[in-house]
Each structure stands twice: as structure tokens, then as C-alpha cells.
Design a protein around this motif. Structure first.
Motif, short mmCIF file in Angstrom:
data_model
loop_
_atom_site.label_atom_id
_atom_site.label_comp_id
_atom_site.label_asym_id
_atom_site.label_seq_id
_atom_site.Cartn_x
_atom_site.Cartn_y
_atom_site.Cartn_z
N LEU A 135 -2.64 -61.89 -27.19
CA LEU A 135 -3.67 -62.83 -26.75
C LEU A 135 -4.64 -63.09 -27.91
O LEU A 135 -4.98 -64.24 -28.20
CB LEU A 135 -4.42 -62.24 -25.54
CG LEU A 135 -5.50 -63.14 -24.94
CD1 LEU A 135 -4.91 -64.40 -24.39
CD2 LEU A 135 -6.25 -62.40 -23.83
N VAL A 136 -5.03 -62.01 -28.60
CA VAL A 136 -5.93 -62.17 -29.75
C VAL A 136 -5.24 -63.00 -30.84
O VAL A 136 -5.85 -63.90 -31.42
CB VAL A 136 -6.37 -60.79 -30.29
CG1 VAL A 136 -7.14 -60.94 -31.59
CG2 VAL A 136 -7.23 -60.07 -29.27
N GLY A 141 -11.39 -50.46 -34.26
CA GLY A 141 -10.73 -49.22 -34.67
C GLY A 141 -9.27 -49.34 -35.07
O GLY A 141 -8.53 -48.35 -35.08
N TYR A 142 -8.83 -50.55 -35.43
CA TYR A 142 -7.42 -50.72 -35.80
C TYR A 142 -7.24 -50.73 -37.32
O TYR A 142 -8.11 -51.18 -38.06
CB TYR A 142 -6.87 -52.03 -35.23
CG TYR A 142 -6.80 -52.02 -33.72
CD1 TYR A 142 -5.82 -51.27 -33.07
CD2 TYR A 142 -7.70 -52.73 -32.96
CE1 TYR A 142 -5.76 -51.25 -31.69
CE2 TYR A 142 -7.64 -52.71 -31.57
CZ TYR A 142 -6.67 -51.96 -30.95
OH TYR A 142 -6.60 -51.93 -29.58
N LYS A 170 -1.52 -37.77 -33.84
CA LYS A 170 -1.17 -38.66 -32.74
C LYS A 170 0.35 -38.81 -32.63
O LYS A 170 0.91 -38.86 -31.53
CB LYS A 170 -1.83 -40.02 -32.97
CG LYS A 170 -1.55 -41.00 -31.91
CD LYS A 170 -2.80 -41.76 -31.49
CE LYS A 170 -2.47 -42.65 -30.33
NZ LYS A 170 -2.10 -44.00 -30.73
N PRO A 199 0.67 -52.17 -31.52
CA PRO A 199 1.70 -51.77 -30.55
C PRO A 199 1.99 -52.91 -29.58
O PRO A 199 1.24 -53.89 -29.53
CB PRO A 199 1.08 -50.57 -29.83
CG PRO A 199 -0.35 -50.54 -30.23
CD PRO A 199 -0.57 -51.43 -31.38
N PHE A 224 1.45 -54.49 -26.85
CA PHE A 224 0.56 -54.66 -25.71
C PHE A 224 0.08 -56.11 -25.63
O PHE A 224 -0.15 -56.75 -26.66
CB PHE A 224 -0.65 -53.72 -25.80
CG PHE A 224 -0.39 -52.37 -25.21
CD1 PHE A 224 -0.77 -52.08 -23.90
CD2 PHE A 224 0.25 -51.39 -25.94
CE1 PHE A 224 -0.51 -50.84 -23.36
CE2 PHE A 224 0.50 -50.14 -25.40
CZ PHE A 224 0.12 -49.86 -24.10
N TRP A 225 -0.08 -56.58 -24.40
CA TRP A 225 -0.41 -57.99 -24.16
C TRP A 225 -1.68 -58.45 -24.86
O TRP A 225 -1.76 -59.56 -25.37
CB TRP A 225 -0.54 -58.24 -22.64
CG TRP A 225 -1.69 -57.47 -22.03
CD1 TRP A 225 -1.64 -56.20 -21.53
CD2 TRP A 225 -3.04 -57.89 -21.90
NE1 TRP A 225 -2.87 -55.81 -21.09
CE2 TRP A 225 -3.75 -56.83 -21.30
CE3 TRP A 225 -3.73 -59.06 -22.22
CZ2 TRP A 225 -5.11 -56.90 -21.02
CZ3 TRP A 225 -5.09 -59.14 -21.94
CH2 TRP A 225 -5.76 -58.07 -21.35
N HIS A 226 -2.72 -57.57 -24.90
CA HIS A 226 -4.01 -58.06 -25.40
C HIS A 226 -3.97 -58.41 -26.88
O HIS A 226 -4.73 -59.26 -27.34
CB HIS A 226 -5.15 -57.11 -25.06
CG HIS A 226 -4.96 -55.69 -25.45
ND1 HIS A 226 -3.81 -54.98 -25.24
CD2 HIS A 226 -5.81 -54.81 -26.05
CE1 HIS A 226 -3.96 -53.74 -25.67
NE2 HIS A 226 -5.15 -53.62 -26.18
N HIS A 227 -3.05 -57.76 -27.64
CA HIS A 227 -2.98 -58.09 -29.06
C HIS A 227 -2.41 -59.48 -29.28
O HIS A 227 -2.83 -60.20 -30.17
CB HIS A 227 -2.14 -57.05 -29.79
CG HIS A 227 -2.73 -55.68 -29.68
ND1 HIS A 227 -4.04 -55.43 -29.99
CD2 HIS A 227 -2.22 -54.51 -29.24
CE1 HIS A 227 -4.31 -54.15 -29.76
NE2 HIS A 227 -3.21 -53.58 -29.30
#
Ligand code: SF4
Ligand code: SF4
Lengths: 97, 473
Positions: free
Chosen positions: B425-426, B449-450, B461, B418, B420-423
Motif C-alpha cells: 500500500l505504501v 524502524g525499517y 530474530k 516482508p 505484508f499488505w501495508h508495505h
């Protein structure tokens, strides 16, 4: 919702970073940090902020497992680093006394 | 807030954080004066940037002497649904089962039930109504027509859609202005990513066919070539459309199919709207879905993303979770985009999550890309390009069993995350790391968990109403 989760998160992170920097500067005046203490406390605090950012973002995107993994992978080392940093500061203090 | 604005805001959260990077965040935190901070961030970006996103002048994958242009007769769906390869009964049977099972639902299975099937039907509805078989690479379908009415012809008829080529040619000040205007308009119409590239005959099909005539057995009459195309195309505008994350995460189910169908619907709509805009500027334009040419190499050439093990385009922003459309035009006074590389093909060498997730084992486990597919009788693959080959025969068999698009590979890919910034960054850290670290990154992605597929919780969900507001509050 007036503010989105991510807006609240980044606002909180900003406040946290400011408080951490003020505290570090104040304690440095009082205890005179060594280079090692600066490194441990600096990296530890950064990891702590990052851990919070990661875990809350993971909850917001609906992947709780990533949030708990984040707490483990970033949170535990962060606390260990900050505690070790604190110990080096206190040890230094004892030496100086 | 409209969709575009909300998307941009999201992008700002994430992108700015990343662009400025960890260094920028730290610099901001210790309050260096704005000017100095900007300079420092610029320096960091200049030094680190090229390592993160590499820009190529030419098509970035090797092509050898065995490369041949592809015929639209040699596409998987042409064989599966229109019998262009009647000798290949295997693929024909899978195609028939796909059509048959597509009409069914199973109320005992989450996501495959009547609700899922109904959402799937809704997702596809507009595409099927206005461009019918374009998804099966049939050219000139419905509003994706090749017709280029002159202004006089257009004004004579009841063409209130203004779908005719204006006599007056609009002159852009410079190429950049032309490119910016086209991209802004495409964004307005609903495209998520837009790139422009030179028309490249290597990626265009050598010929086309009329599916109805083919089904009637009139093979000779059915096939036609570029002589029917109304003009000599000079440029191709490539459009990418994000597919809903939660739908794709629920793959393989009818919900995954619904996201794909909704993507096709927007492809048709936006490509058509953009073609009308170009015609009104005095240029000829043909909107295209999967037809006319191969979308993935065009999208790579237009700088929208990289190739991948699973064969789809992987974009920087949405990973493989996109659909692609094209607009062919004779406008060439335009700034072309360049191919980019941000580490996908490199990561694919170690990752193989799509191959693990594929229920039909259609995706290669080879570590290195090759010039030829590692299996026989692959008339549906275009060979001679150094890439990973995906065995579409096995893939369509799974689709036949499901009666819907599968999409498990897309759902499993670590680049499918989704917004989101952290993805991101990874992604960036991964790009900076050498190959062996990629194995570790893949394992961490699983541990966090992805990307698990065939998980009924993902269907729950999608429908979960908590933390959502539908009334704009
Ligand atoms: S769509 Fe499904 S069957 Fe086809 S390659 Fe992807 S995972 Fe495999
Ligand atoms: S799942 Fe892994 S191997 Fe497959 S396309 Fe995505 S990154 Fe490449």
C-alpha cells in the motif's frame, strides 16, 4: 495455530467495520448528522480501523517500532477526529433542542 | 500446506486488499451488490492502475551510441577470481581475500560465528556441488551444461533424467498457452517470479572463458565465443527467486550469505529442470545462472521489475531481495512479457538509503542516472545505458574483508519488506506521489524502524523460535 495472525486480524477488522457502520447509521437516525459530522466521524473511523490493521500487521511481521509509530501517526489523529466529530454532533443536538 | 500454497495465500491477503484498494474495501463494507461492486472496482483499477504500474513496449532505459556488448572477461568476478585483468591487482587482491576469509568464522561476532558460517555453507552446498562456478559467471558449469543430446543419443546412455531433446515437437495451441505452461511448470519447480522475453544480443556476453585454463595462464585457449553455443536462441525465460527476508535483514553476516547461496541453489535446480522440460517438448534449451548473458536487463525486459540505484533488479513483490536465473531456448512460439515501471527509479533519485548503508561507499549518490560511471578504470561496468553505476571495485573490497556476500544495500532498501499488505500500500501511495514526498517517505521508513543494517538483533530474530512452528501446526 488454527488461524494465522493475519487471518484473525482481517476477521476482526470485518467485525469492527460492520459495528462502526451500524453505530453510525443508528446514531445518525437519532442525532441527524451534519455533513461535517459525517466527514469527521467517517474519516476518523476509517483511520482507527487502518491504525489497528497497520499496528497489528507490524507486530505480526516483528517490527514493534513500526507498530508504535503506527499508533502515533494514525491512532492519535483518528481519536481526535472521532472526538471532534462527536462534539459537532452534540453541538448540533444542543442547537436543535 | 506446501510452500507454494502458503505463499499464494499470503499473496491473496495482501494483493487482493491492494488490488481492490481502499475504495474497494469501503465499497465492500457498505455492501453494494456484488456485480455493481465488481464494476466499480474495475473502474477504479482501470483509472488508477496505469498510474501505478506502467507497461512499456520497449526496453525502458535510454541507451546511447557508446553502448558496447559486454565480454564475460570483463565481469568483476572474472577479474577478481580468474585474473582476466591481471594488471588490476587491486581487484585480484580483493578476490583472494574473499576466498581466504570465506573459510573463516569469528565466534565473538553474532552471525559471523561457526553457526552462521555453517548455515552459509549449507545454503551454498548444492549450487557448488552441481554448478560450481556458475555464480562467478562461468558458463556451462555442471548441470548448467550446453549439451543438447538427441533422443537417440539420450536413450543410448543411462540418461534417466531424460536430459535430451525429444524428436517429437510439441505444438502449443497458441502462444499464450505456451507461455502459461512454461510459467506454471517453473512455479512448480520452485521459481517465484517468471517472465519471458525475446533473446536480445545486447544483453548476451560477447565471449566466454574456461576459468581453469585461465588460471593456468592459457589465455588464448581459455576464451571461446558463441560458435560453441549449441543453437540460435530465440527466447529467454527469466526466473526470480525470493531470498529469505530475515537472513537478508541480518546483513552483513554469514546469514545474509546463506540466503544468497540458497537462492543460487534454487536457481540452478529450477533452471535445469525447466531446460529438461523444454527439451522433452522438442526444443533446445540451455539453463544459465549469472553466465551467458546479463540477468538484470533480461529480467527488466521480461517484466520482472525495474533497475535501481544499487544496480540490482527491484521486483514488485520482493523488492531487491531476489536472485535471477535464465533459460535460453529456441522456442519462439510463446507470448512475450513487457517491461514494467512502478516508480523505483524515480524513488531512487531521492532515497539513497542503499548508498548510505554501503560500508564500502560503492553506490552512487548522484541524483540523476548517467550513461557512464562517475569513476575511472571501470572495465567491469557495461556503459552507455542510462542508469546508476555501482563501483564493484569498492564492493568486492568489502566482500574481501567480510569473506562473505555483504548485501547491506538490499537489506536497507525500502522496497525490501516482508510479504505484508501495508508495505505494498505504501509502495503504491509512493508511486502516486511527486518527488518531494519521496524524501518524506524515506524518512518515515527510517522512523518506522525499517532497513537498519549491521544490527545483531536481526541475527537473534532469525533464530527466535517464538511464534514459529516447525511441525506444521
Ligand atoms: S553488497 Fe555491500 S559493499 Fe556491495 S554495494 Fe551492497 S552494500 Fe555496498
Ligand atoms: S535503497 Fe532507495 S535508492 Fe537504493 S535501490 Fe532501494 S529505493 Fe533505490
Amino acid at each position: 495455530m488454527v488461524f494465522t495472525g493475519i487471518e484473525i486480524l482481517f476477521f476482526t477488522l470485518g467485525v469492527m467495520v460492520t459495528l462502526i457502520i451500524i453505530s453510525l447509521i443508528r446514531y445518525n437516525k437519532k442525532y441527524k448528522f451534519s455533513a461535517l459530522s459525517w466527514a469527521l466521524l467517517g474519516i476518523g473511523s476509517f483511520l482507527l480501523v487502518f491504525c489497528l490493521a497497520w499496528s497489528v500487521s507490524s507486530v505480526l511481521e516483528g517490527v514493534p517500532r513500526a507498530a508504535s509509530m503506527g499508533l502515533m501517526v494514525f491512532g492519535i489523529p483518528a481519536i481526535l477526529l472521532v472526538l471532534t466529530g462527536r462534539r459537532t454532533v452534540l453541538k448540533n443536538q444542543l442547537k436543535n433542542d | 500446506m506446501n510452500k507454494l500454497n502458503s505463499k499464494n495465500n499470503n499473496a491473496i491477503n495482501r494483493r487482493n486488499f491492494l488490488k481492490v484498494g481502499v475504495a474497494g474495501a469501503a465499497i465492500g463494507a457498505i455492501s453494494i451488490p456484488a456485480k455493481g461492486r465488481e464494476k466499480l472496482v474495475e473502474k477504479v483499477n482501470k483509472n488508477v492502475g496505469p498510474n501505478l504500474i506502467k507497461v512499456h513496449d520497449e526496453f525502458p532505459y535510454e541507451i546511447n551510441s557508446t553502448f558496447k556488448r559486454h565480454s564475460s572477461m570483463d565481469l568483476l568476478f572474472s577479474g577478481a577470481l580468474f585474473g582476466t585483468h591481471p594488471e588490476d591487482t587491486d581487484i585480484l587482491n580483493s578476490g583472494h581475500r574473499f576466498i581466504e576469509n570465506n573459510q573463516k568464522h569469528d565466534n565473538s561476532k553474532k552471525g559471523w560465528d561457526q553457526l552462521g558460517a555453517a548455515i552459509n555453507a549449507g545454503g551454498w552446498a548444492l549450487h557448488h556441488a552441481v554448478s560450481a562456478n556458475a555464480c562467478f559467471s562461468q558458463a556451462g558449469q555442471g548441470i548448467l551444461k550446453w549439451e543438447q543430446l538427441s533422443e537417440a543419443e539420450g536413450k543410448q546412455g543411462s540418461h534417466s533424467s531424460k536430459d535430451w531433446v525429444s524428436d517429437e515437437k510439441y505444438k502449443f495451441r497458441d502462444k499464450q498457452e505456451a507461455s502459461n505452461a512454461i510459467k506454471r511448470a517453473a512455479r512448480l519447480f520452485g521459481a517465484d517470479l517468471i517472465g519471458i522475453t525475446k533473446r536480445d544480443k545486447r544483453w548476451d556476453y560477447t565471449d566466454f572463458f574456461d576459468g581453469n585454463l585461465m588460471l593456468q595462464g592459457k589465455r588464448d585457449e581459455a576464451v571461446y565465443g558463441w560458435e560453441k553455443f549449441p543453437f540460435e536462441p530465440k527466447s529467454v525465460i527469466v526466473l526470480a527467486f525470493e531470498e529469505d527476508y530475515e537472513c537478508i535483514a541480518a546483513a552483513p553476516t554469514h546469514l545474509g550469505g546463506a540466503a544468497v547461496g540458497e537462492g543460487y541453489t534454487r536457481m540452478t535446480k529450477v533452471a535445469y529442470q525447466l531446460s529438461v522440460m523444454l527439451k522433452q517438448l522438442g526444443y533446445m534449451a540451455v539453463p544459465a545462472s549469472n553466465d551467458v548473458g546479463m540477468s538484470v536487463p533480461y529480467a527488466i525486459a521480461a517484466g520482472l521489475g525495474e533497475g535501481s540505484r544499487m544496480g540490482t533488479l527491484v521486483t514488485y513483490k520482493y523488492g531487491p531481495r531476489v536472485r535471477l536465473a535464465k533459460v535460453y531456448t529456441n522456442l519462439d512460439f510463446v507470448e512475450y512479457d513487457k517491461p514494467i515501471e512502478f516508480g523505483v527509479m524515480d524513488f531512487c533519485k531521492n532515497c539513497k538509503r542503499c548508498a548510505d548503508a554501503c560500508p564500502g561507499k560503492a553506490i552512487s549518490f548522484d541524483t540523476e542516472p548517467t550513461f557512464e560511471p562517475p569513476y575511472d578504470n571501470a572495465w567491469y561496468n557495461s556503459t552507455g545505458i542510462k542508469k546508476y553505476y555501482m563501483d564493484a571495485r569498492k564492493c568486492i573490497k568489502v566482500w574481501g574483508d567480510f569473506g562473505s556476500d555483504c548485501g547491506s544495500c538490499v537489506a536497507a532498501c525500502p522496497y525490501n519488506k516482508p510479504d505484508f499488505w501495508h508495505h505494498r500500500l505504501v509502495d503504491k501511495i509512493t508511486k502516486l506521489m511527486p518527488g518531494p514526498v519521496h524524501d518524506f517517505m524515506r524518512e518515515m521508513d527510517i522512523a518506522f524502524g525499517y532497513g537498519d543494517v549491521d544490527n545483531p538483533e536481526k541475527v537473534d530474530k532469525f533464530f527466535d523460535a517464538s511464534n514459529r512452528s516447525y511441525d506444521g501446526q
